[in-house]
Design an enzyme around this catalytic site. Structure first.
Site, PDB file in Angstrom:
ATOM      1  N   LYS A   1      28.175  88.004  68.470  1.00 18.62           N
ATOM      2  CA  LYS A   1      28.748  87.741  68.783  1.00 18.62           C
ATOM      3  C   LYS A   1      29.687  87.611  67.341  1.00 18.62           C
ATOM      4  O   LYS A   1      28.682  86.302  66.382  1.00 18.62           O
ATOM      5  CB  LYS A   1      29.006  86.525  69.639  1.00 18.62           C
ATOM      6  CG  LYS A   1      30.730  85.782  69.596  1.00 18.62           C
ATOM      7  CD  LYS A   1      30.303  85.151  71.099  1.00 18.62           C
ATOM      8  CE  LYS A   1      31.681  84.692  71.314  1.00 18.62           C
ATOM      9  NZ  LYS A   1      31.716  82.815  72.375  1.00 18.62           N
TER      10      LYS A   1
ATOM     11  N   SER B   1      36.291  85.296  68.205  1.00 21.31           N
ATOM     12  CA  SER B   1      35.901  85.292  69.508  1.00 21.31           C
ATOM     13  C   SER B   1      35.331  86.654  70.036  1.00 21.31           C
ATOM     14  O   SER B   1      36.222  86.700  71.416  1.00 21.31           O
ATOM     15  CB  SER B   1      35.998  84.067  70.074  1.00 21.31           C
ATOM     16  OG  SER B   1      35.448  83.804  70.602  1.00 21.31           O
TER      17      SER B   1
ATOM     18  N   HIS C   1      42.377  84.978  67.185  1.00 17.71           N
ATOM     19  CA  HIS C   1      43.051  84.494  68.517  1.00 17.71           C
ATOM     20  C   HIS C   1      43.820  83.370  67.416  1.00 17.71           C
ATOM     21  O   HIS C   1      43.472  82.286  67.176  1.00 17.71           O
ATOM     22  CB  HIS C   1      42.133  84.192  69.036  1.00 17.71           C
ATOM     23  CG  HIS C   1      41.384  85.099  70.226  1.00 17.71           C
ATOM     24  ND1 HIS C   1      41.753  84.512  71.825  1.00 17.71           N
ATOM     25  CD2 HIS C   1      39.968  85.351  70.119  1.00 17.71           C
ATOM     26  CE1 HIS C   1      41.185  85.760  72.297  1.00 17.71           C
ATOM     27  NE2 HIS C   1      40.210  86.143  71.970  1.00 17.71           N
TER      28      HIS C   1
ATOM     29  N   GLU D   1      46.130  82.289  67.967  1.00 23.90           N
ATOM     30  CA  GLU D   1      46.492  81.043  68.721  1.00 23.90           C
ATOM     31  C   GLU D   1      45.317  79.961  69.744  1.00 23.90           C
ATOM     32  O   GLU D   1      45.723  78.906  70.146  1.00 23.90           O
ATOM     33  CB  GLU D   1      47.231  81.440  70.775  1.00 23.90           C
ATOM     34  CG  GLU D   1      46.268  81.567  71.467  1.00 23.90           C
ATOM     35  CD  GLU D   1      45.508  83.090  71.409  1.00 23.90           C
ATOM     36  OE1 GLU D   1      44.514  83.284  72.423  1.00 23.90           O
ATOM     37  OE2 GLU D   1      46.036  83.800  69.894  1.00 23.90           O
TER      38      GLU D   1
ATOM     39  N   CYS E   1      43.392  90.814  72.015  1.00 22.44           N
ATOM     40  CA  CYS E   1      41.644  90.391  71.700  1.00 22.44           C
ATOM     41  C   CYS E   1      41.651  91.681  72.466  1.00 22.44           C
ATOM     42  O   CYS E   1      41.751  93.151  72.248  1.00 22.44           O
ATOM     43  CB  CYS E   1      40.907  88.408  71.994  1.00 22.44           C
ATOM     44  SG  CYS E   1      39.543  89.352  71.788  1.00 22.44           S
TER      45      CYS E   1
ATOM     46  N   ARG F   1      29.153  75.528  74.692  1.00 26.99           N
ATOM     47  CA  ARG F   1      29.407  75.971  76.291  1.00 26.99           C
ATOM     48  C   ARG F   1      28.240  76.901  76.214  1.00 26.99           C
ATOM     49  O   ARG F   1      27.484  76.973  77.351  1.00 26.99           O
ATOM     50  CB  ARG F   1      30.364  76.628  76.632  1.00 26.99           C
ATOM     51  CG  ARG F   1      30.929  77.377  78.087  1.00 26.99           C
ATOM     52  CD  ARG F   1      31.186  78.397  78.422  1.00 26.99           C
ATOM     53  NE  ARG F   1      31.525  79.429  76.939  1.00 26.99           N
ATOM     54  CZ  ARG F   1      32.410  79.861  76.863  1.00 26.99           C
ATOM     55  NH1 ARG F   1      33.291  80.165  77.174  1.00 26.99           N
ATOM     56  NH2 ARG F   1      32.011  80.837  75.732  1.00 26.99           N
TER      57      ARG F   1
END
Length: 310
Positions: A163, A192, A235, A237, A142, A249
């Site tokens: 985003k 992300s 990502h 992972e 990333c 969040r």
């Protein structure tokens, strides 16, 4: 691949409960083999969660891997207890005379800043230069992928209008690449990020090869032609709930985020997200460790620099 970690690392219990093979340092010392030496430069604020995510994937292969966790000295972590950092992490100065078979450099939530404005930018540049000469293959994830492409090749990052968050389909462009052994023609992966690297800029660099891209998420996977650098803008992972936690969040922060795309069933944030990328995530990390690290690294590579083993 049993990963060798301290017995009291918080990730150990969670991984063992998931039937991931982990090995304590005491048991590893009884085995007469040449383990792989792997460093993880963890730039994420939620370091314990990121450790667990990466160790879960790196522990799914038949060889022993010694893990060294690294942190930057120029940035004060506000989300990870100091005791954890002092117990389990080392700094670049402590390992700079060692060699590693492989290294993973994580992303970081600093995309809104120019690279040079990041407080640990010079330290990260030193680590990336070190990796070129002391690490056989390095995987940048990333923001770290964007940072490395900028540092080594002058490739800029671009702000996105909103985003880019969700699970996106990716086309495999080079099926013969060893990283894709066992892959389908397309694979899902989480993204992300607020910025992007563009394929047309990468295509101008003869030393780089684009391996995968998405119609919606754009460029996803790039490598240097010698396989010593791998750049992933997504990502793989991530856990099932990582994008959900980020979304909620941001809601609490009043940022009015859009729900991650192609993530919740029927695009309903009140429903549990589907885990659709786990198999390809395990396969990708297993392939990288096996074909780019284990199969290619000379047996004595990590001993050539006079390890200090501090």
């Amino acid at each position: 691949m049993p990963i060798k970690i301290p017995a009291d690392l918080p990730a150990r219990l969670e991984l063992e409960n998931e039937n991931i093979f982990v090995m304590t340092e005491e048991r590893a010392r009884s085995q007469d083999i040449r383990p792989l030496e792997l460093a993880i430069v963890n730039l994420m604020p939620t370091k314990i969660a990121t450790e667990t995510q990466l160790l879960r994937l790196l522990g799914n292969s038949p060889l022993q891997v010694n893990i060294t966790l690294l942190r930057t000295m120029q940035h004060e972590s506000k989300n990870t207890p100091l005791q954890h950092l002092e117990r389990f992490y080392r700094t670049f100065e402590q390992i700079r005379n060692r060699r590693f078979d492989g290294m993973v450099v994580t992303g970081a939530p600093v995309e809104h800043l120019p690279f040079e404005a990041v407080d640990y930018w010079q330290e990260l540049r030193d680590i990336m230069e070190y990796a070129n000469s002391h690490v056989y293959s390095t995987l940048y994830i990333c923001w770290a992928a964007q940072a490395a492409l900028y540092h080594f090749y002058g490739i800029p990052k671009y702000d996105l209008p909103t985003k880019r968050s969700g699970i996106f389909r990716h086309h495999v462009l080079h099926a013969s690449c060893r990283l894709f052994r066992g892959f389908d023609d397309e694979f899902p992966a989480p993204h992300s990020r607020h910025t992007e690297i563009r394929a047309e800029d990468v295509a101008k660099v003869p030393n780089l090869r684009i391996l995968a891209e998405s119609d919606e998420a754009g460029l996803t996977l790039v490598e240097s032609v010698d396989h010593k650098q791998v750049f992933m803008t997504g990502h793989l992972e991530y856990d099932r709930g990582t994008l959900d936690a980020e979304y909620r969040r941001d809601l609490l922060r009043g940022m009015n985020p859009q729900p991650p795309l192609h993530y919740y069933p029927q695009e309903d944030p009140q429903r549990m997200p589907l885990m659709t990328w786990r198999a390809h995530a395990h396969l990708f990390y297993s392939n990288w460790l096996n074909y780019y690290v284990y199969q290619d690294t000379p047996f004595d590579f990590t001993r050539e620099a006079g390890d200090d083993n501090v």
